[in-house]
Design an enzyme around this catalytic site. Sequence first.
Site, PDB file in Angstrom:
ATOM      1  N   THR A 129       0.828  -1.218   0.000  1.00 30.89           N
ATOM      2  CA  THR A 129       0.000   0.000   0.000  1.00 30.89           C
ATOM      3  C   THR A 129       0.859   1.264   0.000  1.00 30.89           C
ATOM      4  O   THR A 129       1.889   1.327   0.671  1.00 30.89           O
ATOM      5  CB  THR A 129      -0.920  -0.002   1.235  1.00 30.89           C
ATOM      6  OG1 THR A 129      -1.681  -1.211   1.222  1.00 30.89           O
ATOM      7  CG2 THR A 129      -1.860   1.181   1.240  1.00 30.89           C
ATOM      8  N   GLU A 130       0.391   2.252  -0.756  1.00 27.28           N
ATOM      9  CA  GLU A 130       1.074   3.564  -0.811  1.00 27.28           C
ATOM     10  C   GLU A 130       0.037   4.659  -0.609  1.00 27.28           C
ATOM     11  O   GLU A 130      -1.166   4.407  -0.761  1.00 27.28           O
ATOM     12  CB  GLU A 130       1.733   3.737  -2.187  1.00 27.28           C
ATOM     13  CG  GLU A 130       2.776   2.681  -2.463  1.00 27.28           C
ATOM     14  CD  GLU A 130       3.476   2.871  -3.799  1.00 27.28           C
ATOM     15  OE1 GLU A 130       3.154   3.827  -4.532  1.00 27.28           O
ATOM     16  OE2 GLU A 130       4.356   2.033  -4.097  1.00 27.28           O
ATOM     17  N   PRO A 131       0.491   5.872  -0.326  1.00 29.92           N
ATOM     18  CA  PRO A 131      -0.481   6.954  -0.140  1.00 29.92           C
ATOM     19  C   PRO A 131      -1.440   7.083  -1.328  1.00 29.92           C
ATOM     20  O   PRO A 131      -2.618   7.387  -1.148  1.00 29.92           O
ATOM     21  CB  PRO A 131       0.398   8.201   0.006  1.00 29.92           C
ATOM     22  CG  PRO A 131       1.697   7.684   0.544  1.00 29.92           C
ATOM     23  CD  PRO A 131       1.874   6.317  -0.053  1.00 29.92           C
ATOM     24  N   GLY A 134      -4.160   2.127  -2.623  1.00 35.71           N
ATOM     25  CA  GLY A 134      -4.603   1.182  -1.589  1.00 35.71           C
ATOM     26  C   GLY A 134      -5.363   0.055  -2.266  1.00 35.71           C
ATOM     27  O   GLY A 134      -4.779  -0.940  -2.708  1.00 35.71           O
ATOM     28  N   SER A 135      -6.697   0.248  -2.409  1.00 31.43           N
ATOM     29  CA  SER A 135      -7.487  -0.749  -3.148  1.00 31.43           C
ATOM     30  C   SER A 135      -6.937  -0.895  -4.564  1.00 31.43           C
ATOM     31  O   SER A 135      -6.941  -1.974  -5.140  1.00 31.43           O
ATOM     32  CB  SER A 135      -8.950  -0.293  -3.237  1.00 31.43           C
ATOM     33  OG  SER A 135      -9.460  -0.022  -1.967  1.00 31.43           O
ATOM     34  N   HIS A 333     -25.187  -3.750  26.908  1.00 30.51           N
ATOM     35  CA  HIS A 333     -24.532  -3.319  28.155  1.00 30.51           C
ATOM     36  C   HIS A 333     -24.847  -1.864  28.507  1.00 30.51           C
ATOM     37  O   HIS A 333     -24.376  -1.369  29.545  1.00 30.51           O
ATOM     38  CB  HIS A 333     -23.010  -3.509  28.060  1.00 30.51           C
ATOM     39  CG  HIS A 333     -22.571  -4.933  28.229  1.00 30.51           C
ATOM     40  ND1 HIS A 333     -22.660  -5.870  27.231  1.00 30.51           N
ATOM     41  CD2 HIS A 333     -22.041  -5.587  29.299  1.00 30.51           C
ATOM     42  CE1 HIS A 333     -22.196  -7.033  27.662  1.00 30.51           C
ATOM     43  NE2 HIS A 333     -21.826  -6.897  28.917  1.00 30.51           N
ATOM     44  N   GLY A 335     -24.798   1.989  29.147  1.00 37.02           N
ATOM     45  CA  GLY A 335     -23.681   2.910  29.422  1.00 37.02           C
ATOM     46  C   GLY A 335     -22.397   2.181  29.776  1.00 37.02           C
ATOM     47  O   GLY A 335     -21.296   2.613  29.413  1.00 37.02           O
ATOM     48  N   GLU A 358      -6.843  -5.736   4.026  1.00 32.88           N
ATOM     49  CA  GLU A 358      -6.829  -6.952   3.189  1.00 32.88           C
ATOM     50  C   GLU A 358      -8.066  -7.032   2.291  1.00 32.88           C
ATOM     51  O   GLU A 358      -8.684  -8.081   2.153  1.00 32.88           O
ATOM     52  CB  GLU A 358      -6.633  -8.198   4.057  1.00 32.88           C
ATOM     53  CG  GLU A 358      -5.311  -8.098   4.808  1.00 32.88           C
ATOM     54  CD  GLU A 358      -4.726  -9.415   5.225  1.00 32.88           C
ATOM     55  OE1 GLU A 358      -5.072 -10.443   4.638  1.00 32.88           O
ATOM     56  OE2 GLU A 358      -3.894  -9.393   6.157  1.00 32.88           O
TER      57      GLU A 358
HETATM   58  C1  LIG Z   1      -4.354  -0.912  10.413  1.00 36.54           C
HETATM   59  C2  LIG Z   1      -4.032  -1.196   8.984  1.00 36.54           C
HETATM   60  C3  LIG Z   1      -3.076  -2.153   8.679  1.00 36.54           C
HETATM   61  C4  LIG Z   1      -2.707  -2.380   7.346  1.00 36.54           C
HETATM   62  N1  LIG Z   1      -1.686  -3.259   7.055  1.00 36.54           N
HETATM   63  C5  LIG Z   1      -1.181  -3.299   5.789  1.00 36.54           C
HETATM   64  C6  LIG Z   1       0.022  -4.031   5.505  1.00 36.54           C
HETATM   65  O1  LIG Z   1       0.598  -4.695   6.376  1.00 36.54           O
HETATM   66  N2  LIG Z   1       0.532  -3.968   4.242  1.00 36.54           N
HETATM   67  C7  LIG Z   1      -0.054  -3.255   3.247  1.00 36.54           C
HETATM   68  O2  LIG Z   1       0.467  -3.248   2.121  1.00 36.54           O
HETATM   69  N3  LIG Z   1      -1.228  -2.556   3.466  1.00 36.54           N
HETATM   70  C8  LIG Z   1      -1.780  -2.560   4.709  1.00 36.54           C
HETATM   71  N4  LIG Z   1      -2.928  -1.829   4.971  1.00 36.54           N
HETATM   72  C9  LIG Z   1      -3.548  -1.080   3.892  1.00 36.54           C
HETATM   73  C10 LIG Z   1      -4.941  -1.581   3.533  1.00 36.54           C
HETATM   74  O3  LIG Z   1      -4.857  -2.784   2.825  1.00 36.54           O
HETATM   75  C11 LIG Z   1      -5.626  -0.445   2.731  1.00 36.54           C
HETATM   76  O4  LIG Z   1      -5.921   0.582   3.659  1.00 36.54           O
HETATM   77  C12 LIG Z   1      -6.889  -0.928   2.045  1.00 36.54           C
HETATM   78  O5  LIG Z   1      -6.583  -1.790   0.991  1.00 36.54           O
HETATM   79  C13 LIG Z   1      -7.719   0.245   1.492  1.00 36.54           C
HETATM   80  O6  LIG Z   1      -6.927   1.132   0.770  1.00 36.54           O
HETATM   81  P1  LIG Z   1      -7.011   2.708   1.068  1.00 36.54           P
HETATM   82  O7  LIG Z   1      -6.859   2.896   2.532  1.00 36.54           O
HETATM   83  O8  LIG Z   1      -6.039   3.389   0.182  1.00 36.54           O
HETATM   84  O9  LIG Z   1      -8.459   3.120   0.686  1.00 36.54           O
HETATM   85  P2  LIG Z   1      -8.962   3.463  -0.812  1.00 36.54           P
HETATM   86  O10 LIG Z   1      -8.533   2.410  -1.744  1.00 36.54           O
HETATM   87  O11 LIG Z   1      -8.590   4.872  -1.131  1.00 36.54           O
HETATM   88  O12 LIG Z   1     -10.520   3.363  -0.618  1.00 36.54           O
HETATM   89  C14 LIG Z   1     -11.327   4.430  -0.097  1.00 36.54           C
HETATM   90  C15 LIG Z   1     -12.767   3.991  -0.202  1.00 36.54           C
HETATM   91  O13 LIG Z   1     -13.128   3.803  -1.591  1.00 36.54           O
HETATM   92  C16 LIG Z   1     -13.584   2.483  -1.789  1.00 36.54           C
HETATM   93  N5  LIG Z   1     -13.148   2.021  -3.115  1.00 36.54           N
HETATM   94  C17 LIG Z   1     -11.885   2.054  -3.623  1.00 36.54           C
HETATM   95  N6  LIG Z   1     -11.889   1.539  -4.862  1.00 36.54           N
HETATM   96  C18 LIG Z   1     -13.148   1.153  -5.134  1.00 36.54           C
HETATM   97  C19 LIG Z   1     -13.790   0.534  -6.249  1.00 36.54           C
HETATM   98  N7  LIG Z   1     -13.120   0.182  -7.345  1.00 36.54           N
HETATM   99  N8  LIG Z   1     -15.120   0.283  -6.167  1.00 36.54           N
HETATM  100  C20 LIG Z   1     -15.819   0.636  -5.052  1.00 36.54           C
HETATM  101  N9  LIG Z   1     -15.277   1.229  -3.972  1.00 36.54           N
HETATM  102  C21 LIG Z   1     -13.957   1.473  -4.013  1.00 36.54           C
HETATM  103  C22 LIG Z   1     -12.967   1.651  -0.665  1.00 36.54           C
HETATM  104  O14 LIG Z   1     -13.680   0.452  -0.426  1.00 36.54           O
HETATM  105  C23 LIG Z   1     -13.057   2.643   0.478  1.00 36.54           C
HETATM  106  O15 LIG Z   1     -14.333   2.641   1.018  1.00 36.54           O
HETATM  107  C24 LIG Z   1      -3.360  -1.654   6.299  1.00 36.54           C
HETATM  108  C25 LIG Z   1      -4.361  -0.717   6.609  1.00 36.54           C
HETATM  109  C26 LIG Z   1      -4.691  -0.491   7.932  1.00 36.54           C
HETATM  110  C27 LIG Z   1      -5.751   0.557   8.222  1.00 36.54           C
END
Ligand SMILES: Cc1cc2nc3c(=O)[nH]c(=O)nc-3n(C[C@H](O)[C@H](O)[C@H](O)COP(=O)(O)OP(=O)(O)OC[C@H]3O[C@@H](n4cnc5c(N)ncnc54)[C@H](O)[C@@H]3O)c2cc1C
Length: 384
Positions: A129-131, A134-135, A333, A335, A358
């Site tokens: 994952t990168e800024p 993600g998805s 439960h 409060g 995931e």
């Molecule tokens: C506590 C934590 C631990 C993690 N650990 C890891 C790790 O070990 N390694 C790693 O690589 N990553 C890790 N992640 C990253 C995680 O897998 C991503 O946060 C996740 O995949 C979602 O990506 P995003 O946060 O960029 O959200 P985005 O992809 O930006 O999504 C934002 C919203 O848009 C929706 N969305 C995005 N694309 C679509 C689409 N095509 N259709 C419909 N809806 C869509 C999403 O469902 C979400 O509701 C972790 C995240 C957290 C919070």
Amino acid sequence: MDFSLTPEERQIRDTVRSFIEKEVMPLEPEVLRNERAGRPGLTPDVLRDLRAKARKSGFWGINTPEEYGGAALGPIMSAIIAMEIGRTFVPFSFGGSADNILYAGTDEQKQRYLLPTIEGERRSCFAITEPGAGSDARNIRTRATQDGAEWIINGEKTFITGGNEADFVMVFAVTEPHGVTCFLVDRDMGWKSEPIHTMGEWGPASLVFQDVRVPEENILGELGKGFELAMQWIGQGRYMIPARAIGSAERMLGMAVEYAKIRKSMGQTISNYQAIQWMIADSQVEIEAAKWLTLYAAWRVSAGMDARHASSIAKLNGAIMANQVVDRVLQIHGGMGYTKELPIERWYRELRLLRIFEGTDEIQRRTIARNLIKGHARLGLIGE
Ligand SMILES: Cc1cc2nc3c(=O)[nH]c(=O)nc-3n(C[C@H](O)[C@H](O)[C@H](O)COP(=O)(O)OP(=O)(O)OC[C@H]3O[C@@H](n4cnc5c(N)ncnc54)[C@H](O)[C@@H]3O)c2cc1C
């Protein structure tokens, strides 16, 4: 069709249950105290001792092949064991396992990364994952460019579980024109990490790679085949996420039932009110449904069948179930559920993550629908 466990499987389940009840659950008040004081729930020493005790009872490397010293209990028992561990919120897992993709390493990589990870001497993290990705993981921008026998990595990763503690990372970078490649990168090769504070009790980290030089022999798998490895890492254990949540949901539902039997309101225990009974009943129905979807996905993996569709269904259902159940348990439960006297609010915060990492709920739905629309999955099948 046979839903029963063999006597051996039942014995393993019962031994794990008793280990969790006798050795792990008694640590719950200490974990809550530590976390509320801003410290990790368990110190590394306590966790090491617990794992050593578990190892003596044979619980080491639950899913690790026997040739690597593991118990190789297989996907179904791994899911059942995760359900047992999930009954406690103590951040515990049995030792002796390593990321599945490390088995794709060369003999030398296995010596340097896989075996020490299994032994608990080294800690890994998985970074895709990168800024800006993600998805949309195919959109990663971290780059590796070749310079003689080395690769130079530049980029940023975010939300990396264990990223602040790991001493090596499996990092995915674009290696044009060869697609995405996975590199094993030791911390002392120069990447930096920064913790990210979350609503949970543990935090992932962001990782920065600035001209990090990595020797060619640290490519994991093949050049340009990193994306397949990433999907193998994510896909392999997807059913384990709902498995652990099932244990948590069952434990909390038990707490809600006990509380409903003693809490009085308007002259009666609240267990007499249909509003409360329906919350209890709906929760058990959803837990049971999640249990069997999860075990079905695990069964497909153990039978060597394609488990991707079943795992997406189990993960989506289990994540939603856990969040609904914890919300109802908190409601029952009143409060007290909202206070830090009880661990319910802690579970409430922790379980929220399941709908995000995931593969978010939306991405699982997208996968399930696309599989049906494209004909990769069919309706009306039983046990096939
Ligand atoms: C506590 C934590 C631990 C993690 N650990 C890891 C790790 O070990 N390694 C790693 O690589 N990553 C890790 N992640 C990253 C995680 O897998 C991503 O946060 C996740 O995949 C979602 O990506 P995003 O946060 O960029 O959200 P985005 O992809 O930006 O999504 C934002 C919203 O848009 C929706 N969305 C995005 N694309 C679509 C689409 N095509 N259709 C419909 N809806 C869509 C999403 O469902 C979400 O509701 C972790 C995240 C957290 C919070």
